[in-house]
Design a protein around this motif. Structure first.
Motif, short mmCIF file in Angstrom:
data_model
loop_
_atom_site.label_atom_id
_atom_site.label_comp_id
_atom_site.label_asym_id
_atom_site.label_seq_id
_atom_site.Cartn_x
_atom_site.Cartn_y
_atom_site.Cartn_z
N ALA A 138 0.87 -1.12 0.00
CA ALA A 138 -0.08 0.01 -0.08
C ALA A 138 0.90 1.31 0.06
CB ALA A 138 -1.04 -0.10 1.24
N GLY A 139 1.82 1.34 0.60
CA GLY A 139 3.03 2.32 0.69
C GLY A 139 3.42 2.85 -0.83
N PHE A 140 3.60 1.62 -1.53
CA PHE A 140 4.00 2.06 -2.96
C PHE A 140 2.65 2.52 -3.89
CE2 PHE A 140 7.38 -1.17 -2.16
CZ PHE A 140 8.36 -0.50 -2.62
N CYS A 162 -1.64 -2.66 -12.10
CA CYS A 162 -0.31 -3.22 -12.11
C CYS A 162 0.63 -2.85 -11.06
CB CYS A 162 0.32 -2.28 -13.37
SG CYS A 162 -0.62 -3.11 -15.04
N THR A 163 0.16 -1.38 -10.37
CA THR A 163 1.06 -1.13 -9.42
C THR A 163 0.56 -2.07 -8.09
OG1 THR A 163 0.92 1.15 -9.99
CG2 THR A 163 1.37 0.78 -7.72
N ILE A 164 -0.55 -2.47 -8.05
CA ILE A 164 -0.82 -3.31 -6.78
C ILE A 164 -0.20 -4.60 -6.77
CG2 ILE A 164 -2.83 -4.68 -5.67
CD1 ILE A 164 -4.51 -2.42 -6.42
N PHE A 169 4.44 -8.16 -5.31
CA PHE A 169 5.73 -8.84 -5.70
C PHE A 169 6.81 -8.32 -4.95
CE2 PHE A 169 9.34 -9.05 -8.54
CZ PHE A 169 9.45 -10.37 -8.69
N LEU A 170 6.96 -7.12 -5.01
CA LEU A 170 8.19 -6.71 -4.16
C LEU A 170 8.17 -7.00 -2.78
CD1 LEU A 170 8.80 -3.19 -5.99
CD2 LEU A 170 10.04 -5.17 -6.36
#
Length: 288
Positions: A138-140, A162-164, A169-170
């Motif tokens: 969620a921070g990203f 895509c961001t979620i 993944f990271l």
């Protein structure tokens, strides 16, 4: 002074590049004013995140002293007094909030949500299995949303999806890296790791890896994207996304890295070069 700078973790500021996603994909990258505004927003996030890193180091000081790498941090090693870190931490977060609201009221709200989320993570949510991973992700996501909000451009649903998945993944790679590094002592440093196992994390990584690639492919090939950019050339950036994901998996599984994404990105030349090629392909497709 040097120890204070180290405690602010400037190497982590690279995460705030995520704020530029909205600027690039909204076709405003070459707009001088909007670029300056997003750059200012990234600086604000750097201040806020550094304040949170200090606070987190204060809360985790005893656990960090048991960690083979974190024990050398300025607070854990005793080179900085907790009271100094406390004052600087809250000062940075207050300054960041004020600056955020000056830039854009909605952006200030996004930053406030980010601060509440990260504070909740540091004090409690990091000990809740699975939810801890979603908090990291969620921070990203809030960075990407903040970058779009600060210049008042709409966020693509595809970009959010895509961001979620990329963020998850990271986050999973980070947890896996911690477990591999700490081995049997993992739960002593971070209690929530007692609820994870490498096979369990690997299964979740398989799901989010496939979802990340599929999400980006669908975004790049969607009629909505073609209509927005008046070209199908974004499809040529897919190969760099796939290679980047595979290269990162190689570093996580074969090189036992992944615990610190910012270090992996700048220490692995093929990954960094691939990122530059990806950005070049996106800018070429979106702007020319």
């Amino acid at each position: 002074m040097k120890d204070l700078l180290i405690a602010l973790r400037p190497q982590q500021w690279v995460k705030n590049i995520a704020l530029f996603a909205g600027l690039i994909f909204s076709q405003n990258f070459f707009d001088p004013w909007k670029s300056v505004v997003v750059l200012a927003a990234a600086v604000v996030f750097c201040l806020a995140s550094s304040g949170l890193y200090l606070l987190n180091d204060i809360l985790d000081i005893e656990a960090d002293r048991k960690h083979p790498q974190k024990k050398n941090r300025p607070l854990a090693s005793g080179r900085i007094r907790p009271v100094t870190a406390h004052v600087l931490s809250y000062a940075l977060m207050v300054w960041a909030l004020i600056a955020a609201y000056v830039l854009n009221r909605n952006f200030g709200l996004i930053l406030a949500i980010y601060l509440v989320l990260e504070f909740s993570y540091s004090t409690y949510l990091k000990n809740v299995v699975i939810l801890d991973i979603f908090c990291i992700a969620a921070g990203f996501l809030l960075r990407v949303i903040g970058g779009a909000v600060v210049i008042d451009v709409p966020m693509s649903s595809w970009l959010l999806i895509c961001t979620i998945f990329l963020s998850l993944f990271l986050a999973l790679a980070k947890r896996r890296g911690e477990m591999v590094l700490l081995e049997d002592r993992a739960a002593d440093h971070r209690p929530v790791l007692a609820h994870y196992s490498l096979p369990f994390i690997d299964q979740m990584m398989t799901v989010v890896t496939a979802s990340t690639i599929l999400g980006y492919v669908l975004y790049a090939l969607s009629p909505e994207t073609t209509a927005k950019f008046h070209t199908r050339n974004l499809q040529y950036s897919i190969i760099f996304v796939v290679y980047g994901i595979f290269r990162y998996l190689y570093l996580v599984f074969q090189k036992r890295e992944g615990g610190a994404p910012e270090r992996v990105l700048f220490s692995d030349k093929p990954l960094l070069l691939n990122l530059l090629f990806y950005l070049a392909s996106v800018i070429a497709a979106v702007y020319f």
